[in-house]
Motif scaffolding. Structure first.
Motif, PDB file in Angstrom:
ATOM      1  N   GLY A 183       0.790  -1.223   0.000  1.00  0.00           N
ATOM      2  CA  GLY A 183       0.000   0.000   0.000  1.00  0.00           C
ATOM      3  C   GLY A 183       0.819   1.268   0.000  1.00  0.00           C
ATOM      4  N   ARG A 184       2.128   1.146  -0.006  1.00  0.00           N
ATOM      5  CA  ARG A 184       2.964   2.351   0.024  1.00  0.00           C
ATOM      6  C   ARG A 184       2.867   3.118  -1.292  1.00  0.00           C
ATOM      7  NH1 ARG A 184       8.185  -0.729   2.714  1.00  0.00           N
ATOM      8  NH2 ARG A 184       7.224  -1.064   4.758  1.00  0.00           N
ATOM      9  N   ASP A 185       3.046   4.433  -1.196  1.00  0.00           N
ATOM     10  CA  ASP A 185       2.883   5.311  -2.360  1.00  0.00           C
ATOM     11  C   ASP A 185       3.735   4.891  -3.543  1.00  0.00           C
ATOM     12  OD1 ASP A 185       1.096   6.806  -0.933  1.00  0.00           O
ATOM     13  OD2 ASP A 185       2.500   8.409  -0.433  1.00  0.00           O
ATOM     14  N   TYR A 186       4.946   4.442  -3.295  1.00  0.00           N
ATOM     15  CA  TYR A 186       5.867   4.133  -4.382  1.00  0.00           C
ATOM     16  C   TYR A 186       5.698   2.708  -4.922  1.00  0.00           C
ATOM     17  CZ  TYR A 186       8.677   1.897  -0.681  1.00  0.00           C
ATOM     18  OH  TYR A 186       9.111   1.106   0.366  1.00  0.00           O
ATOM     19  N   ILE A 187       4.781   1.935  -4.319  1.00  0.00           N
ATOM     20  CA  ILE A 187       4.584   0.548  -4.723  1.00  0.00           C
ATOM     21  C   ILE A 187       3.208   0.301  -5.336  1.00  0.00           C
ATOM     22  CG2 ILE A 187       4.232  -1.800  -3.818  1.00  0.00           C
ATOM     23  CD1 ILE A 187       7.111  -1.214  -4.190  1.00  0.00           C
ATOM     24  N   ARG A 188       2.173   0.853  -4.755  1.00  0.00           N
ATOM     25  CA  ARG A 188       0.818   0.387  -5.087  1.00  0.00           C
ATOM     26  C   ARG A 188       0.456   0.506  -6.556  1.00  0.00           C
ATOM     27  NH1 ARG A 188      -1.211   4.758  -1.154  1.00  0.00           N
ATOM     28  NH2 ARG A 188      -1.326   6.643  -2.442  1.00  0.00           N
ATOM     29  N   ASP A 189       1.037   1.479  -7.258  1.00  0.00           N
ATOM     30  CA  ASP A 189       0.737   1.617  -8.686  1.00  0.00           C
ATOM     31  C   ASP A 189       1.684   0.808  -9.575  1.00  0.00           C
ATOM     32  OD1 ASP A 189      -1.367   3.336  -8.115  1.00  0.00           O
ATOM     33  OD2 ASP A 189      -0.102   5.121  -8.219  1.00  0.00           O
ATOM     34  N   THR A 190       2.620   0.078  -8.971  1.00  0.00           N
ATOM     35  CA  THR A 190       3.580  -0.703  -9.759  1.00  0.00           C
ATOM     36  C   THR A 190       3.298  -2.197  -9.700  1.00  0.00           C
ATOM     37  OG1 THR A 190       5.201  -1.141  -7.986  1.00  0.00           O
ATOM     38  CG2 THR A 190       5.337   1.010  -9.098  1.00  0.00           C
ATOM     39  N   LEU A 191       2.304  -2.626  -8.952  1.00  0.00           N
ATOM     40  CA  LEU A 191       2.079  -4.056  -8.742  1.00  0.00           C
ATOM     41  C   LEU A 191       1.757  -4.756 -10.059  1.00  0.00           C
ATOM     42  CD1 LEU A 191      -0.064  -3.916  -5.476  1.00  0.00           C
ATOM     43  CD2 LEU A 191       2.358  -4.510  -5.675  1.00  0.00           C
ATOM     44  N   PRO A 192       2.126  -6.038 -10.178  1.00  0.00           N
ATOM     45  CA  PRO A 192       1.806  -6.794 -11.395  1.00  0.00           C
ATOM     46  C   PRO A 192       0.312  -6.758 -11.709  1.00  0.00           C
ATOM     47  CG  PRO A 192       3.347  -8.020 -10.039  1.00  0.00           C
ATOM     48  CD  PRO A 192       2.912  -6.838  -9.225  1.00  0.00           C
ATOM     49  N   ALA A 193      -0.012  -6.876 -12.974  1.00  0.00           N
ATOM     50  CA  ALA A 193      -1.405  -6.749 -13.417  1.00  0.00           C
ATOM     51  C   ALA A 193      -2.316  -7.778 -12.762  1.00  0.00           C
ATOM     52  CB  ALA A 193      -1.467  -6.868 -14.936  1.00  0.00           C
ATOM     53  N   ASP A 194      -1.783  -8.965 -12.436  1.00  0.00           N
ATOM     54  CA  ASP A 194      -2.632  -9.998 -11.852  1.00  0.00           C
ATOM     55  C   ASP A 194      -2.582 -10.031 -10.331  1.00  0.00           C
ATOM     56  OD1 ASP A 194      -0.080 -10.965 -11.488  1.00  0.00           O
ATOM     57  OD2 ASP A 194      -0.472 -12.965 -12.311  1.00  0.00           O
ATOM     58  N   ASP A 195      -1.952  -9.035  -9.705  1.00  0.00           N
ATOM     59  CA  ASP A 195      -1.878  -9.007  -8.248  1.00  0.00           C
ATOM     60  C   ASP A 195      -3.275  -8.732  -7.693  1.00  0.00           C
ATOM     61  OD1 ASP A 195      -1.540  -7.861  -5.483  1.00  0.00           O
ATOM     62  OD2 ASP A 195       0.559  -8.300  -5.946  1.00  0.00           O
ATOM     63  N   PRO A 196      -3.773  -9.586  -6.777  1.00  0.00           N
ATOM     64  CA  PRO A 196      -5.138  -9.385  -6.266  1.00  0.00           C
ATOM     65  C   PRO A 196      -5.299  -8.104  -5.472  1.00  0.00           C
ATOM     66  CG  PRO A 196      -4.022 -11.106  -5.027  1.00  0.00           C
ATOM     67  CD  PRO A 196      -3.133 -10.774  -6.192  1.00  0.00           C
ATOM     68  N   HIS A 197      -4.189  -7.481  -5.076  1.00  0.00           N
ATOM     69  CA  HIS A 197      -4.268  -6.263  -4.277  1.00  0.00           C
ATOM     70  C   HIS A 197      -4.011  -4.999  -5.104  1.00  0.00           C
ATOM     71  CE1 HIS A 197      -4.426  -9.013  -0.945  1.00  0.00           C
ATOM     72  NE2 HIS A 197      -3.256  -9.506  -1.261  1.00  0.00           N
ATOM     73  N   ARG A 198      -3.870  -5.165  -6.395  1.00  0.00           N
ATOM     74  CA  ARG A 198      -3.633  -4.023  -7.267  1.00  0.00           C
ATOM     75  C   ARG A 198      -4.883  -3.160  -7.341  1.00  0.00           C
ATOM     76  NH1 ARG A 198      -0.276  -2.485 -11.625  1.00  0.00           N
ATOM     77  NH2 ARG A 198      -1.348  -1.224 -13.168  1.00  0.00           N
ATOM     78  N   GLU A 199      -4.677  -1.849  -7.231  1.00  0.00           N
ATOM     79  CA  GLU A 199      -5.784  -0.906  -7.416  1.00  0.00           C
ATOM     80  C   GLU A 199      -5.587  -0.204  -8.736  1.00  0.00           C
ATOM     81  OE1 GLU A 199      -6.073   1.714  -4.094  1.00  0.00           O
ATOM     82  OE2 GLU A 199      -6.123   0.096  -2.611  1.00  0.00           O
ATOM     83  N   ASP A 200      -6.328  -0.622  -9.722  1.00  0.00           N
ATOM     84  CA  ASP A 200      -6.204  -0.014 -11.040  1.00  0.00           C
ATOM     85  C   ASP A 200      -6.796   1.389 -11.032  1.00  0.00           C
ATOM     86  OD1 ASP A 200      -4.965  -2.166 -12.395  1.00  0.00           O
ATOM     87  OD2 ASP A 200      -6.888  -3.211 -12.426  1.00  0.00           O
ATOM     88  N   PRO A 201      -6.088   2.332 -11.705  1.00  0.00           N
ATOM     89  CA  PRO A 201      -6.626   3.693 -11.742  1.00  0.00           C
ATOM     90  C   PRO A 201      -7.913   3.752 -12.566  1.00  0.00           C
ATOM     91  CG  PRO A 201      -4.667   3.460 -13.140  1.00  0.00           C
ATOM     92  CD  PRO A 201      -4.824   2.176 -12.393  1.00  0.00           C
TER      93      PRO A 201
END
Length: 201
Positions: A183-201
């Protein structure tokens, strides 16, 4: 400062295969460092053990080094030492270091505080009187110049309270909770596309 890249071509190939390059690059930029953070110093100086991996050619070895708290000493901003005590005379780790200085160290706490420190190191052997005087009972001393990065502890069990980690995937348990770092600012938008915790913009 080290002159080698943090990732090599095979780690890069796997990052690309599983869409992890963005996350890996963010972790390198924000977490890799060459001087110990204060909480790392405290954990290392209180450690009763750590794990060390070494290699020489086709020969590899994983070992554990143990002692009373304080047996590992931080001797510089990014440097530590530990003593080699009387042992079984095989010198597996030390022999590898004599041939190849590259080592990997892992400091772990299993007490529910969720802490791991990984170190890529360049090690050397010392038996001069001044160095030996810092380590009571040492036959010789191993000194390590460190490339440091904290490591995600989410799958570690809490042995002190006999509790398993909440994070391993388990049948019928649904999606495990995310680790804090995702959930950190520098990580959350870089997660792999299939990561269940990814928050897509």
């Amino acid at each position: 400062m080290w002159d080698r890249p943090f990732y090599h071509q095979d780690t890069r190939a796997l990052q690309d295969r599983y869409d992890g390059r963005r996350t890996a690059d963010a972790l390198e930029r924000h977490r890799k460092h060459y001087a110990f953070w204060e909480d790392e110093r405290a954990m290392i100086e209180a450690a009763r053990f750590f794990f060390i991996g070494s290699a020489s050619g086709e020969y590899t070895d994983c070992n554990i080094k143990s002692g009373d708290p304080g047996f590992v000493k931080i001797t510089g901003p990014g440097e530590l030492e530990y003593p080699e005590y009387d042992g079984n005379s095989m010198y597996r780790t030390a022999g590898n270091i004599a041939a190849n200085p590259n080592v990997g160290l892992l400091f772990v706490r299993f007490d529910g505080t969720s802490r791991r420190i990984r170190i890529n190191g360049r090690a050397s052997l010392h038996d001069d009187p001044r160095t030996l005087a810092r380590h009571f009972g040492a036959k010789f001393v191993v000194r390590v110049a460190c490339e440091i990065y904290p490591n995600c502890p989410r799958y570690l069990p809490d042995f002190e309270h006999d509790r398993p980690s909440l994070h391993p995937p388990r049948p019928g348990a649904g999606t495990p909770p995310p680790p804090e770092w995702k959930g950190r600012d520098y990580i959350r938008d870089t997660l792999p596309a299939d990561d269940p915790h990814r928050e897509d913009p």
